[in-house]
Design an enzyme around this catalytic site. Sequence first.
Site, short mmCIF file in Angstrom:
data_model
loop_
_atom_site.label_atom_id
_atom_site.label_comp_id
_atom_site.label_asym_id
_atom_site.label_seq_id
_atom_site.Cartn_x
_atom_site.Cartn_y
_atom_site.Cartn_z
N HIS A 133 22.37 -62.57 23.43
CA HIS A 133 22.34 -63.98 22.99
C HIS A 133 22.97 -64.90 24.06
O HIS A 133 22.32 -65.78 24.61
CB HIS A 133 23.16 -64.15 21.70
CG HIS A 133 22.74 -63.29 20.55
ND1 HIS A 133 21.55 -63.45 19.86
CD2 HIS A 133 23.39 -62.27 19.93
CE1 HIS A 133 21.49 -62.57 18.88
NE2 HIS A 133 22.58 -61.84 18.89
O1 RIB Z 1 24.55 -65.30 16.59
C1 RIB Z 1 24.92 -64.87 17.87
C2 RIB Z 1 26.08 -65.65 18.38
O2 RIB Z 1 27.20 -65.47 17.51
C3 RIB Z 1 26.57 -65.15 19.75
O3 RIB Z 1 27.15 -66.23 20.43
C4 RIB Z 1 27.62 -64.16 19.40
O4 RIB Z 1 28.61 -64.01 20.43
C5 RIB Z 1 28.24 -64.81 18.20
O5 RIB Z 1 29.18 -65.79 18.66
#
Ligand code: RIB
Length: 308
Positions: A245
């Site tokens: 992500h």
């Molecule tokens: O949903 C994914 C996000 O939420 C990413 O930034 C992960 O690190 C959490 O913070």
Amino acid sequence: MAKKVILDCDVGVDDALALILAFHSPELIVEAVTGVNGNVPLDSVFSNIQKMLSLIQPKRKPIIARGADRPLKGNTIHAHSVHGKTGLGEAKIDLREGEEWWQKYLGPADELILELAYQFPDELTLIAVGPLTNLALALKKDPEGMKKLKELVIMGGSVRTRGNVTPYAEFNIFSDPLAAHIVFESGIPISLVPLDATHQVFLTPYWMDERIKPLHTPFSNFVIEATGYDLSNHRFKNKDTIFLHDPLAVGAVIDPTIVKTETLSLYVDVDEGEYYGRITEVRDGPKIDVCLEVDAERFLELFVARLR
Ligand code: RIB
Ligand code: CA
């Protein structure tokens, strides 16, 4: 010309990988790293930022600052099930006394963000990969000052796909929907990197066994430990996939051609209830460039290349 960036994060595993990518990319100059409560409590986030900097040992020491330890409104949630007790999965990094790969800012993160926005007007990209509480606090203090930022690149939300906390909401937005609403309405140019894009970029046994393990660098070893990859069983210990992500949000700043965006008007549900933290497309609202497609292969090649 390298892009000046601030990374606002809730170091967790994918945030840690995003830090490695950012500091290993000549296209970026990381001026500051700010911590926010999210995957794990703020104290752990801030300790993890320092641990990652002692692993990365940046030539140019970034300024680091502690931010919000809770959302503007609502309950605090964490994600230890995904990121482990410390927030760095199974990776162990010991901080060595007296060795500081950072400059510690004495004030809160929101004040550091504003100070840098004034110092580098129209030059700074703020990459936000955790809940948006620090950005919202800065906007509450000095909205005009925040508009001196060139742009925000935010990992968060799920626009045309399922959420990862509820069927509708993604973790960073769900953690502080009011903050997200304030940021979306700020008038600052925003690119959003939602689950629609980040669910297309993930590590698999092929990438771990064939491309990352053979690098034998402290960073490739960190990826193996932090993600809990079992080299003998060729699988991740307690999860099926590791989505990249936060690294993708950094990748989109390094090389914007890696993603395809659509300009959409978005609304964040801030009311308690089934749709808390949901992002929906509306007819007239703040225009946001939303990454819906990504060249996943090209991004993974970039990510692995920068583990060297
Ligand atoms: O949903 C994914 C996000 O939420 C990413 O930034 C992960 O690190 C959490 O913070
Ligand atoms: Ca994060």
